[in-house]
Design an enzyme around this catalytic site. Structure first.
Site, PDB file in Angstrom:
ATOM      1  N   ASP A   1       0.844  -1.276  -0.009  1.00 22.76           N
ATOM      2  CA  ASP A   1       0.023  -0.036   0.050  1.00 22.76           C
ATOM      3  C   ASP A   1       0.901   1.228  -0.007  1.00 22.76           C
ATOM      4  O   ASP A   1       2.165   1.178   0.159  1.00 22.76           O
ATOM      5  CB  ASP A   1      -1.188   0.106   1.239  1.00 22.76           C
ATOM      6  CG  ASP A   1      -0.195   0.152   2.677  1.00 22.76           C
ATOM      7  OD1 ASP A   1       0.907  -0.244   2.757  1.00 22.76           O
ATOM      8  OD2 ASP A   1      -0.650   0.594   3.302  1.00 22.76           O
TER       9      ASP A   1
ATOM     10  N   HIS B   1       2.139  -8.838  -3.099  1.00 21.78           N
ATOM     11  CA  HIS B   1       1.167  -7.920  -3.061  1.00 21.78           C
ATOM     12  C   HIS B   1       1.571  -6.480  -3.280  1.00 21.78           C
ATOM     13  O   HIS B   1       2.530  -6.185  -2.344  1.00 21.78           O
ATOM     14  CB  HIS B   1       0.258  -7.923  -1.834  1.00 21.78           C
ATOM     15  CG  HIS B   1      -0.890  -7.205  -1.806  1.00 21.78           C
ATOM     16  ND1 HIS B   1      -1.953  -7.142  -2.665  1.00 21.78           N
ATOM     17  CD2 HIS B   1      -0.882  -6.019  -1.242  1.00 21.78           C
ATOM     18  CE1 HIS B   1      -2.827  -6.276  -2.336  1.00 21.78           C
ATOM     19  NE2 HIS B   1      -2.104  -5.466  -1.237  1.00 21.78           N
TER      20      HIS B   1
ATOM     21  N   ASP C   1       1.812 -17.306  -3.532  1.00 21.00           N
ATOM     22  CA  ASP C   1       2.721 -16.290  -4.328  1.00 21.00           C
ATOM     23  C   ASP C   1       1.687 -15.761  -5.501  1.00 21.00           C
ATOM     24  O   ASP C   1       1.823 -15.894  -6.449  1.00 21.00           O
ATOM     25  CB  ASP C   1       3.862 -16.918  -5.009  1.00 21.00           C
ATOM     26  CG  ASP C   1       4.690 -15.731  -5.585  1.00 21.00           C
ATOM     27  OD1 ASP C   1       4.538 -14.602  -5.304  1.00 21.00           O
ATOM     28  OD2 ASP C   1       5.717 -16.227  -6.371  1.00 21.00           O
TER      29      ASP C   1
ATOM     30  N   GLU D   1       2.901 -10.001   1.101  1.00 15.58           N
ATOM     31  CA  GLU D   1       3.106  -8.768   0.531  1.00 15.58           C
ATOM     32  C   GLU D   1       4.461  -8.288   0.766  1.00 15.58           C
ATOM     33  O   GLU D   1       5.405  -9.287   1.372  1.00 15.58           O
ATOM     34  CB  GLU D   1       2.199  -7.839   1.752  1.00 15.58           C
ATOM     35  CG  GLU D   1       2.107  -6.324   1.117  1.00 15.58           C
ATOM     36  CD  GLU D   1       0.928  -5.527   1.844  1.00 15.58           C
ATOM     37  OE1 GLU D   1       0.120  -6.105   2.541  1.00 15.58           O
ATOM     38  OE2 GLU D   1       0.943  -4.314   1.835  1.00 15.58           O
TER      39      GLU D   1
HETATM   40  O1  9MR Z   1       2.655  -6.411   9.493  1.00 17.84           O
HETATM   41  C1  9MR Z   1       1.100  -6.199   9.991  1.00 17.84           C
HETATM   42  C2  9MR Z   1       0.737  -7.548  10.690  1.00 17.84           C
HETATM   43  O2  9MR Z   1       1.650  -7.875  11.670  1.00 17.84           O
HETATM   44  C3  9MR Z   1      -0.708  -7.277  10.853  1.00 17.84           C
HETATM   45  O3  9MR Z   1      -1.025  -8.539  11.532  1.00 17.84           O
HETATM   46  C4  9MR Z   1      -1.364  -6.998   9.661  1.00 17.84           C
HETATM   47  C5  9MR Z   1      -2.949  -6.595  10.032  1.00 17.84           C
HETATM   48  O4  9MR Z   1      -3.191  -5.670  10.881  1.00 17.84           O
HETATM   49  O5  9MR Z   1      -0.731  -5.694   9.246  1.00 17.84           O
HETATM   50  C6  9MR Z   1       0.504  -5.688   8.799  1.00 17.84           C
HETATM   51  O6  9MR Z   1       0.959  -4.643   8.401  1.00 17.84           O
HETATM   52  C7  9MR Z   1       0.369  -4.129   7.228  1.00 17.84           C
HETATM   53  C8  9MR Z   1      -0.310  -2.644   7.416  1.00 17.84           C
HETATM   54  O7  9MR Z   1      -1.337  -2.688   8.365  1.00 17.84           O
HETATM   55  C9  9MR Z   1      -0.536  -1.927   6.083  1.00 17.84           C
HETATM   56  N1  9MR Z   1       0.464  -1.873   5.172  1.00 17.84           N
HETATM   57  C10 9MR Z   1       0.974  -3.457   4.741  1.00 17.84           C
HETATM   58  C11 9MR Z   1       1.437  -3.990   6.063  1.00 17.84           C
HETATM   59  C12 9MR Z   1       1.969  -5.486   5.595  1.00 17.84           C
HETATM   60  O8  9MR Z   1       1.317  -6.406   5.251  1.00 17.84           O
END
Ligand code: 9MR
Length: 732
Positions: A316, A643, A699, A708
C-alpha cells in the site's frame, strides 16, 4: 455442512465477514445471521451505481448453473441480480434478472453460461432508486460446471535446500520429504555430476509445521567452493545451489536497495534502479492529494503538515510511524553494529554502496537511506501550539483502499493525518534519539534536530501515556494498533539513555516492567513488540550503562538466543518458529529472532549462534515445505508476485515484478485475505480443512496476508544478511 465442490461463490454466507465481496456506494451496515445488509443511497441514476458483488468467478460456456440467494429491501425496491464478465467498458452478461424486492425471500434461478472465463462476477445492482433504503443479501450460491480444481503448490523435488547457497565453512543442512522408515543414502554432486560427498539421512518423523514425514541431513563436510551443486536422495535431486563465501553479497545490497524504490516524494530513476523509474509520488501534484499539505482527520486538529518523503510502507502507499520506526531502527542498527563489531569481509558501510541519489555525499549510504525515513518521521510530530504538541501522528494514508496497480503519482485518494498515538510518539523518540548519536559525526545540525525532537516526543508521551491507535481504523490503510506501550517506553528510554547518558532515562529503564520482565517473548520482536530493540542496544552499544546492567542485558540476549535456537532445533526445517507462530509476516519473525541469535554470536563468539543464523536463512531461501525462496530473484523457485501497487507485474505485464531482494511476508495460518482463504481452505469437507502452517502461503499478488512486501520485513532481511555476508570465519 460441506460445500458442494461445484460452488463458485466464496463466503456466500458471509461467515467470514465481507471477505471476497466488494461494494460500490453500498455502505455495509451489518454482517450477521448469514447475510450482509447495506445502506443504499437514494437518488442515484443507474442500477449499477450501487453494487454488492464478487469477482473471480469461474464460468464454463454451455454449462448450467443454479444461482440462489435470499434478499430483502426496505423500503421495497427494484434490484437486478446479474452474472457477467469483469471486462470494461461493457461487462457482457450471461444472466440478468430484475427483481421487485421487499420482505426477505429466497430466490433461485438457473441459466446456461454463454461465458467461458475465470473473471466472472456475481452482482446485485441496487442503484437507481429515488429514496435511500437498506438491502440485504445472504446465502449467495452459484453451483454448476466442473468442481473447482484444488490448488496444488509446485513444490518441486522433495529435497529441500537453501537454493541461494551455503557458506564454505558454515552449516549445511537439508530436509527430505519421505516415508522411508530408516536412514537413506544421499549424495552431493558438483556441477560436473561428480559425487563429492555422501552419507545417510536422519529420520525425523512427522513434521507438524508441514504435515510431512521428513528426514534431515547434514552435508557440512563439503567445503569446496563451487556453483551448481545438487543434493540427491530418495530418487530426487534438489534445486541447484552454490557453496561460496560470496553467497550473501549481492542479496546484502539488493535487500537494502529495496528502500530506494519504496521512496515517496522523489522520482525513481532508471539510472539508479533500472526498470523501476517512476515519477515522484505524493508531492502535491494532481491527481495526488498529499503529502505536502495533509489535513488532520476531522476532530484531530485544524492544521496541515508537510509529511512528504519517507518510504511507502508495503504494497500500500500508506506511511506509518510505528512501522517506519522499527524499519529505520534496523537500518540504523545494521550500521551501528559495525561500530562495535568491525566489518569483516564486507568492509565498513560506505558512501556509494547502494547507488542511491545521495551516493557521493560523504555519508554511508545506509545512513542516507535511513535518514530518508527519519526525516519523514520528524515531520509527523504535532507542532508546538497545537493540541497534543510533541506527539506523533500515528499514520498518513489514503482515505479508501485503491485498486492494484496504483502508481504513487496517480493515487487520487485524499489523505489525512490520523490521530497521534503514544506508540508512534515513542517510535519517533527512539529512532530520533538513535539517529542523534549516529548522524552526529556527519551532520551535527541534523543530529541536534533529532535529539530535540526525541526529547519533545518523550515528554509528550509521558504526558499522554495511553493514546492507542484504534484497530478499527483500517480503511485505506492498516491499523498498526497496539494497546500495550510499556515496551515502546522501554525502547525509547534505552535509546535516549544511550545517546545522552542522563539519569532520568536510566530511572525510566529501571522503573519499566522490562527491568525485571523479559523483553524477548517466545515469538520474538516486531513492530508491536519493541522492548527487545532497547535491550539489544543496551547490550551492544557503548554507553554509560553501569557494568552490572550491561552484563545483565547481555545475559538476557544470550538466554533469548538459546530459547530461539531450541525452537529451531525442534523443527525439521530448522526454522526458529513454533507452529503457532506462522502468522502475518512470519518470515520477518524468523529474521528478527535470527537478529537476536546473531547478537548472541557478537557477544559470545560462540559458533552455535552463527550457525543458527545461517540455518534460519536456509528456511527463508528454500529449505522449507514449499521449496520456496521467499526473496524475489534469489533461488530457482522464488516469490515474485508479492502484493504491491508498485510492482504489479502479475496484473499488468508492462509493470515490473518486485525488485530482486524483496522478501514476502510468508506463511500465515490465519489466511486473512480472501484469495488465500478461498484457494487454500478446502470447504468441500466438513469441517473445512486448513493446510499445515508452512502451506499457508500463496505467491499471488492478491494474497496480502501471506505475500506482501513491507519495509520492516526487508529491514530485518537486510540486518540478518549483512551479518551473514560479513562473516569471515565461515566464508574464507
Ligand atoms: O505486518 C502487519 C501485521 O503484523 C498485522 O497482523 C497486519 C494486520 O493488521 O498488518 C500488517 O501490516 C500491514 C499494514 O497494516 C498496512 N501495510 C501493509 C502491512 C504489511 O502487510
Amino acid at each position: 455442512m460441506a460445500q458442494d465442490p461445484r460452488e463458485k461463490v466464496f463466503n456466500g454466507d458471509f461467515s467470514e465477514g465481507t471477505s471476497g465481496w466488494f461494494t460500490v456506494q453500498a455502505a455495509p451496515v451489518s454482517v450477521a445471521g448469514g447475510k450482509l445488509c447495506v445502506d443504499v443511497p437514494g437518488g442515484t441514476q443507474l442500477p449499477a451505481d450501487v453494487i454488492v458483488g464478487q469477482s473471480d468467478i469461474w464460468l464454463q460456456q454451455g454449462r448450467s448453473y443454479t444461482f440462489s440467494f435470499t434478499a430483502s429491501a426496505n423500503p421495497p425496491s427494484a434490484v437486478t441480480a446479474r452474472v457477467q464478465l469483469d471486462q470494461a467498458p461493457n461487462y457482457p452478461g450471461t444472466f440478468s434478472q430484475d427483481i421487485a424486492l421487499g420482505p426477505e425471500q429466497p430466490y433461485t434461478f438457473t441459466f446456461t453460461s454463454s461465458l467461458d472465463t475465470d473473471r466472472g462476477q456475481v452482482l446485485f445492482l441496487l442503484g437507481g432508486e429515488p429514496a435511500p433504503g437498506v438491502c440485504c443479501v445472504g446465502g449467495v450460491s452459484l453451483i454448476g460446471g466442473d468442481p473447482v480444481p484444488r490448488y496444488v503448490p509446485d513444490t518441486g523435488p522433495r529435497v529441500r535446500v537453501n537454493q541461494v547457497g551455503y557458506l564454505p565453512f558454515g552449516p549445511k543442512h537439508a530436509t527430505v520429504v519421505t516415508d522411508a522408515p530408516g536412514p537413506i543414502p544421499w549424495q552431493v554432486n558438483d556441477s560436473a555430476g561428480a559425487t563429492v560427498a555422501s552419507g545417510t539421512s536422519t529420520p525425523a518423523g512427522m513434521d507438524t509445521s508441514s504435515g510431512q514425514q521428513v528426514h534431515t541431513l547434514d552435508f557440512g563436510a563439503v567445503t569446496q567452493s563451487g556453483t551448481g551443486y545438487t543434493l540427491s536422495v530418495d530418487g530426487q535431486t534438489s534445486y541447484p545451489f552454490d557453496i561460496t563465501a560470496t553467497a550473501y553479497d549481492q542479496l546484502h545490497s539488493d535487500a537494502l536497495r529495496f528502500f530506494y524504490v519504496q521512496r515517496s516524494g522523489i522520482p525513481i530513476t532508471d539510472a539508479l534502479a533500472p526498470g523501476y523509474a517512476r515519477p515522484a509520488g505524493h508531492i502535491g501534484v494532481t491527481p495526488n492529494q498529499g503529502d505536502t499539505s495533509v489535513p488532520c482527520q476531522p476532530g484531530v486538529g485544524d492544521y496541515q503538515l508537510d509529511v512528504s518523503g519517507g518510504w511507502y510502507d508495503a504494497g500500500d502507499e500508506g506511511k506509518y510511524v510505528v512501522n517506519g520506526g522499527i524499519a529505520t531502527y534496523q537500518l540504523l542498527s545494521l550500521y551501528e553494529r559495525t561500530l562495535t563489531v568491525p566489518r569483516g569481509r564486507l568492509g565498513p558501510p560506505g558512501d556509494g554502496d547502494l547507488h542511491i541519489p545521495e551516493s557521493g555525499n560523504g555519508v554511508p549510504d545506509v545512513l542516507d537511506e535511513a535518514r530518508w525515513e527519519l526525516e519523514f518521521l520528524l515531520r509527523m510530530q504535532v507542532p508546538a501550539g497545537a493540541p497534543l504538541a510533541g506527539m506523533a501522528h500515528h499514520k498518513v494514508h489514503d482515505d479508501n483502499w485503491t485498486g492494484l496497480p496504483m502508481p504513487p503519482d496517480q493515487d487520487p485518494q485524499p489523505r489525512h493525518l490520523h490521530p497521534p498515538s503514544t506508540a508512534a510518539t515513542l517510535n519517533l523518540a527512539a529512532t530520533a534519539a538513535q539517529g542523534a548519536r549516529l548522524y552526529a559525526p556527519f551532520d551535527q545540525a541534523f543530529a541536534q534536530r533529532c535529539l530535540t525532537a526525541a526529547r519533545t516526543a518523550w515528554a509528550a508521551a509521558q504526558a499522554h501515556q495511553n493514546l492507542y491507535a484504534s484497530k478499527a481504523d483500517a480503511t485505506g490503510g492498516g491499523p498498526y494498533d497496539d494497546t500495550d506501550v510499556t515496551d515502546e517506553f522501554y525502547w525509547a528510554a534505552a535509546e535516549l539513555f544511550i545517546t545522552t547518558g542522563e539519569q532520568p532515562f536510566l530511572d525510566a529503564l529501571r522503573a519499566s516492567p522490562y527491568a525485571t520482565g523479559d523483553p524477548f517473548p517466545p515469538s520474538g520482536f516486531g513492530w508491536q513488540q519493541v522492548a527487545a530493540l532497547g535491550r539489544l542496544d543496551l547490550a551492544t552499544v557503548q554507553s554509560q550503562l553501569p557494568d552490572a546492567d550491561r552484563n545483565a542485558a547481555r545475559a538476557s540476549v544470550v538466554a533469548a538466543a538459546d530459547r530461539y535456537l531450541q525452537t529451531a532445533q525442534g523443527q525439521a526445517y530448522g526454522v526458529p518458529l513454533a507452529d503457532s507462530e506462522f502468522v502475518w509476516g512470519s518470515n520477518s519473525m524468523v529474521l528478527d529472532k535470527l537478529a537476536v541469535i546473531a547478537t548472541a554470536f557478537d557477544l559470545t563468539g560462540d559458533q552455535r549462534y552463527r550457525d543458527g543464523v545461517l540455518e534460519g536463512l536456509d528456511y527463508i531461501l528454500g529449505r522449507n515445505a514449499l521449496n520456496e525462496s521467499y526473496v524475489t530473484g534469489y533461488g530457482r523457485h522464488n516469490s515474485h508476485n508479492q502484493h504491491s501497487r508498485l510492482y504489479s507485474h502479475e496484473l499488468d505485464p508492462t509493470l515490473p515484478e518486485p525488485p530482486a531482494g524483496a522478501i514476502a511476508g510468508g506463511a500465515n495460518v490465519n489466511l486473512e485475505d480472501p484469495k488465500a482463504s478461498r484457494v487454500l481452505i478446502d470447504r468441500t469437507v466438513d469441517p473445512p480443512q486448513r493446510p499445515a502452517p508452512q502451506f499457508c502461503y500463496l505467491d499471488d499478488i492478491q494474497s496480502w496476508s501471506t505475500n506482501e512486501v513491507a519495509i520492516n520485513w526487508n529491514a530485518a532481511l537486510s540486518w540478518v544478511v549483512s551479518f551473514a555476508a560479513d562473516d569471515q570465519s565461515v566464508g574464507a
